[in-house]
Design a protein around this motif. Sequence first.
Motif, PDB file in Angstrom:
ATOM      1  N   HIS A   1      22.529  15.950  -4.308  1.00 21.16           N
ATOM      2  CA  HIS A   1      21.479  16.955  -4.497  1.00 21.16           C
ATOM      3  C   HIS A   1      21.001  16.868  -5.941  1.00 21.16           C
ATOM      4  CE1 HIS A   1      22.712  18.916  -0.713  1.00 21.16           C
ATOM      5  NE2 HIS A   1      23.904  18.504  -1.081  1.00 21.16           N
ATOM      6  N   MET A   2      19.705  17.067  -6.141  1.00 24.41           N
ATOM      7  CA  MET A   2      19.132  16.923  -7.481  1.00 24.41           C
ATOM      8  C   MET A   2      17.921  17.827  -7.642  1.00 24.41           C
ATOM      9  SD  MET A   2      17.590  13.195  -6.501  1.00 24.41           S
ATOM     10  CE  MET A   2      19.138  12.823  -5.709  1.00 24.41           C
ATOM     11  N   GLN A   3      17.378  17.851  -8.846  1.00 26.06           N
ATOM     12  CA  GLN A   3      16.150  18.585  -9.105  1.00 26.06           C
ATOM     13  C   GLN A   3      14.987  17.859  -8.408  1.00 26.06           C
ATOM     14  OE1 GLN A   3      15.936  21.512 -10.744  1.00 26.06           O
ATOM     15  NE2 GLN A   3      18.173  21.408 -10.876  1.00 26.06           N
ATOM     16  N   PRO A   4      13.974  18.590  -7.963  1.00 25.64           N
ATOM     17  CA  PRO A   4      12.827  17.944  -7.298  1.00 25.64           C
ATOM     18  C   PRO A   4      12.183  16.838  -8.134  1.00 25.64           C
ATOM     19  CG  PRO A   4      12.757  20.299  -6.932  1.00 25.64           C
ATOM     20  CD  PRO A   4      13.872  20.058  -7.922  1.00 25.64           C
ATOM     21  N   ASP A   5      12.098  17.020  -9.449  1.00 27.76           N
ATOM     22  CA  ASP A   5      11.495  15.980 -10.298  1.00 27.76           C
ATOM     23  C   ASP A   5      12.326  14.696 -10.276  1.00 27.76           C
ATOM     24  OD1 ASP A   5       9.467  17.722 -10.948  1.00 27.76           O
ATOM     25  OD2 ASP A   5      10.222  18.158 -12.971  1.00 27.76           O
ATOM     26  N   THR A   6      13.623  14.840 -10.248  1.00 23.68           N
ATOM     27  CA  THR A   6      14.505  13.668 -10.186  1.00 23.68           C
ATOM     28  C   THR A   6      14.313  12.949  -8.851  1.00 23.68           C
ATOM     29  OG1 THR A   6      16.091  14.843 -11.567  1.00 23.68           O
ATOM     30  CG2 THR A   6      16.889  12.875 -10.417  1.00 23.68           C
ATOM     31  N   PHE A   7      14.253  13.723  -7.781  1.00 20.40           N
ATOM     32  CA  PHE A   7      14.029  13.157  -6.448  1.00 20.40           C
ATOM     33  C   PHE A   7      12.717  12.349  -6.444  1.00 20.40           C
ATOM     34  CE2 PHE A   7      12.245  13.177  -2.228  1.00 20.40           C
ATOM     35  CZ  PHE A   7      13.326  12.823  -1.432  1.00 20.40           C
ATOM     36  N   THR A   8      11.678  12.914  -7.015  1.00 13.30           N
ATOM     37  CA  THR A   8      10.375  12.244  -7.052  1.00 13.30           C
ATOM     38  C   THR A   8      10.443  10.952  -7.855  1.00 13.30           C
ATOM     39  OG1 THR A   8       9.215  14.340  -6.802  1.00 13.30           O
ATOM     40  CG2 THR A   8       7.941  12.516  -7.715  1.00 13.30           C
ATOM     41  N   MET A   9      11.135  10.970  -8.986  1.00 14.69           N
ATOM     42  CA  MET A   9      11.267   9.739  -9.788  1.00 14.69           C
ATOM     43  C   MET A   9      11.992   8.643  -9.017  1.00 14.69           C
ATOM     44  SD  MET A   9      11.762  10.574 -13.817  1.00 14.69           S
ATOM     45  CE  MET A   9      13.347  11.310 -13.630  1.00 14.69           C
ATOM     46  N   ILE A  10      13.038   9.018  -8.289  1.00 10.81           N
ATOM     47  CA  ILE A  10      13.761   8.024  -7.487  1.00 10.81           C
ATOM     48  C   ILE A  10      12.847   7.488  -6.389  1.00 10.81           C
ATOM     49  CG2 ILE A  10      15.664   7.680  -5.858  1.00 10.81           C
ATOM     50  CD1 ILE A  10      17.250   9.757  -7.546  1.00 10.81           C
ATOM     51  N   ARG A  11      12.201   8.394  -5.675  1.00 14.74           N
ATOM     52  CA  ARG A  11      11.325   7.992  -4.567  1.00 14.74           C
ATOM     53  C   ARG A  11      10.210   7.068  -5.040  1.00 14.74           C
ATOM     54  NH1 ARG A  11       7.848  12.621  -2.770  1.00 14.74           N
ATOM     55  NH2 ARG A  11       6.715  11.802  -4.547  1.00 14.74           N
ATOM     56  N   ASP A  12       9.632   7.396  -6.208  1.00 12.38           N
ATOM     57  CA  ASP A  12       8.499   6.630  -6.725  1.00 12.38           C
ATOM     58  C   ASP A  12       8.916   5.468  -7.623  1.00 12.38           C
ATOM     59  OD1 ASP A  12       7.024   8.509  -5.350  1.00 12.38           O
ATOM     60  OD2 ASP A  12       6.408   9.621  -7.150  1.00 12.38           O
ATOM     61  N   GLN A  13      10.209   5.190  -7.689  1.00 16.18           N
ATOM     62  CA  GLN A  13      10.778   4.128  -8.520  1.00 16.18           C
ATOM     63  C   GLN A  13      10.341   4.252  -9.974  1.00 16.18           C
ATOM     64  OE1 GLN A  13      10.811   0.176  -6.885  1.00 16.18           O
ATOM     65  NE2 GLN A  13      10.964   0.947  -4.794  1.00 16.18           N
ATOM     66  N   GLY A  14      10.411   5.480 -10.478  1.00 12.97           N
ATOM     67  CA  GLY A  14      10.021   5.754 -11.857  1.00 12.97           C
ATOM     68  C   GLY A  14      11.186   5.891 -12.821  1.00 12.97           C
ATOM     69  N   VAL A  15      12.391   5.593 -12.377  1.00 17.67           N
ATOM     70  CA  VAL A  15      13.552   5.689 -13.254  1.00 17.67           C
ATOM     71  C   VAL A  15      13.597   4.458 -14.151  1.00 17.67           C
ATOM     72  CG1 VAL A  15      16.082   5.799 -13.313  1.00 17.67           C
ATOM     73  CG2 VAL A  15      14.819   7.103 -11.589  1.00 17.67           C
ATOM     74  N   ARG A  16      13.723   4.678 -15.458  1.00 20.40           N
ATOM     75  CA  ARG A  16      13.670   3.575 -16.432  1.00 20.40           C
ATOM     76  C   ARG A  16      14.735   2.508 -16.207  1.00 20.40           C
ATOM     77  NH1 ARG A  16      13.149   7.985 -20.036  1.00 20.40           N
ATOM     78  NH2 ARG A  16      15.318   7.641 -20.594  1.00 20.40           N
ATOM     79  N   LYS A  17      15.886   2.881 -15.645  1.00 24.81           N
ATOM     80  CA  LYS A  17      16.977   1.912 -15.451  1.00 24.81           C
ATOM     81  C   LYS A  17      16.718   0.945 -14.302  1.00 24.81           C
ATOM     82  CE  LYS A  17      20.780   4.532 -17.445  1.00 24.81           C
ATOM     83  NZ  LYS A  17      22.127   5.058 -17.215  1.00 24.81           N
TER      84      LYS A  17
END
Length: 163
Positions: free
Chosen positions: A35-51
Motif C-alpha cells: 500500500h502506498m500514497q496515490p502519488d507513489t502509485f501513479t509514479m510506478i504506473r507511469d514509470q516515473g520513478v528515477r531508479k
Amino acid sequence: MGELTHIDDQGRVRMVDVTAKPVTSRSARAQAVIHMQPDTFTMIRDQGVRKGNVLETARIAGVMAAKRTADWIPMCHPLNLTHAQVDFFPEPSGAAIRIEAVVRVTAQTGIEMEALTAAAAAALTIYDMCKAYDRAMTITDIVLLEKSGGKSGTWTRDDPASK
C-alpha cells in the motif's frame, strides 16, 4: 494440527529428512500487497520513478528470491525450481499493488516457502525503489493462496479477503 517436523524428540531444530519421500510435481501460489500514497502509485504506473522500471525490477527480485529461498530460511531444502513467475495486480482505488508469485518444482518436499519468499521480495523491492518518495508504504497480506502436490495434496485458501 500435525507434528512439528523441524524439531527432533529432544527439542533440537533440524532439517527434515525427505530421503524416503516420493518425488512429485508440486506448485504453490502466494501473494503480498503493498500500500502506498496515490502519488507513489501513479509514479510506478507511469514509470516515473528515477531508479527505473519498478515492477520489472521487482519481478526479477521475486524470481531470484524464489531460487534462493534456502539461503534465507534456515531449514528449507535447496530446490531446483522448474518455474517461477511473479505478476502484479494494481489496485488504483486503494493505491496498492497486489503481487502474486507462482512456483513449481518436481521434488520430495513442498514449495510454499519459495512462493511466499518471491512475493515478499518483490514487495520489498518496490519499497526499496520508492522509499525516497514514500517511506510510509506498508506491506501486508503475505499469504499462501494455494499449494498442490505431495502427501497432503491440494490446499486452497478460503479467505475471501485474499485473491
